[in-house]
Design an enzyme around this catalytic site. Structure first.
Site: not given
Ligand code: NVA
Ligand code: CP
Length: 300
Positions: A102, A129, A132, A219, A259, A287
């Site tokens: 990540r 993502h 997800q 989101d 998400c 997930r």
């Molecule tokens: N768009 C959000 C998704 C988190 C799962 C982020 O990148 O923070």
């Molecule tokens: N939805 C998701 O990816 O959650 P986290 O940021 O908690 O991993």
């Protein structure tokens, strides 16, 4: 399947195979049937951003499959002090059987795959993502029976989630509509591809996008890495919310998805979130099952 870098790399057939395997693994877990398919394998989890769901579901997923998971925070890795990704990739390839990462730049994930020799799984970048959205497609199929022909409407920031939802939705034959403020649209190339390969619209009108939707998705207005813009974004995104007005124009039995993490009162009202909590937390649970399917497809 060697890697999961982005959904654009997968065919419809590969996505269906992942969803079918995920359904099977979910059924087996619920019925106490164990599958130590990845016995003796170790997955490294590199996190340059925070996580609850992704970290825990990958760790538990590896234990369920009989393997090990190694949490690697970039705060502690040399990568965080500037060791090049091409060196990190080659070193970690000699210890591990796979890496989930990540991070911010999609290029970093692609470079890990290019220079390393083990499967690389994208656990979120600023661009997309994919894990997800595989869980999301699994959840929609579970609740609606089919994906093809269903209308998926995303309301909010044209971010990593939006990019992956458009690609996943269009590949599976869904109608995809996006409502976002001008200047905050999803990736231009993805929108072009979606228009050429399926039924896709992007508008600044929430009610237009949400009309007759089978699934309403949102989101956060400010993603990880955009914390400094959060206050300004609250003004820009005001109204880009799943609320009773959006629900009123969607199908009466429309699902609501997020998400997570969610900001109640911003992109979704407390009332709508709680009324659709079963769907949203099924989505979070999935997930685990969808990622186990990805792990099996990439690491077996
Ligand atoms: N768009 C959000 C998704 C988190 C799962 C982020 O990148 O923070
Ligand atoms: N939805 C998701 O990816 O959650 P986290 O940021 O908690 O991993």
């Amino acid at each position: 399947m060697k890697h999961l870098l982005k959904l654009m790399d997968l065919s419809e057939k590969e996505i269906v195979e992942i969803l079918n395997l995920a359904d099977q693994l979910k059924y087996e877990k619920k019925n106490g049937i164990e599958h130590h398919i990845l016995k003796g394998k170790t997955l490294g989890l590199i996190f340059e951003k925070s996580s609850t769901r992704t970290r825990v579901s990958f760790e538990v997923g590896m234990y369920d499959l009989g393997g090990n998971a190694l949490f690697l925070s970039s705060r502690d890795l040399q990568i965080g002090r500037g060791e090049p990704v091409q060196d990190t990739a080659r070193v970690l390839s000699r210890y591990l059987d796979g890496i989930m990462i990540r991070t911010y730049a999609q290029e970093e994930v692609e470079d890990l795959a290019k220079y390393g020799s083990i499967p690389i799984i994208n656990g979120l970048t600023d661009y997309c993502h994919p894990c997800q959205v595989l869980a999301d497609l699994m959840t929609i199929r579970e609740h609606k029976g089919v994906l093809k022909g269903k209308k998926l409407c995303y309301i909010g920031d044209g971010n990593n989630m939006t990019n992956s939802l458009i690609v996943g939705g269009i590949k599976m034959g869904m109608e995809v509509s996006v409502a976002c403020p001008k200047g905050y649209e999803p990736d231009a190339e993805i929108m072009k591809w979606a228009s050429e390969n399926g039924s896709f619209t992007c508008t600044d009108s929430v009610l237009e996008a949400a009309k007759d939707a089978d699934v309403l998705y949102t989101d956060v207005w400010a993603s990880m890495g955009q914390e400094a813009e959060a206050e300004e974004r609250k003004k820009i995104f005001a109204g880009y919310q799943i609320n009773s007005d959006a629900m009123a124009v969607a199908h009466a039995d429309a699902m609501v998805m997020h998400c997570l993490p969610a900001h109640r009162g911003e992109e979704i009202t407390e009332e709508v979130l709680e009324a659709h909590a079963d769907e949203i937390f099924d989505e979070a649970e999935n997930r685990l099952h969808a990622q186990k399917a990805v792990l099996v497809k990439c690491m077996l």
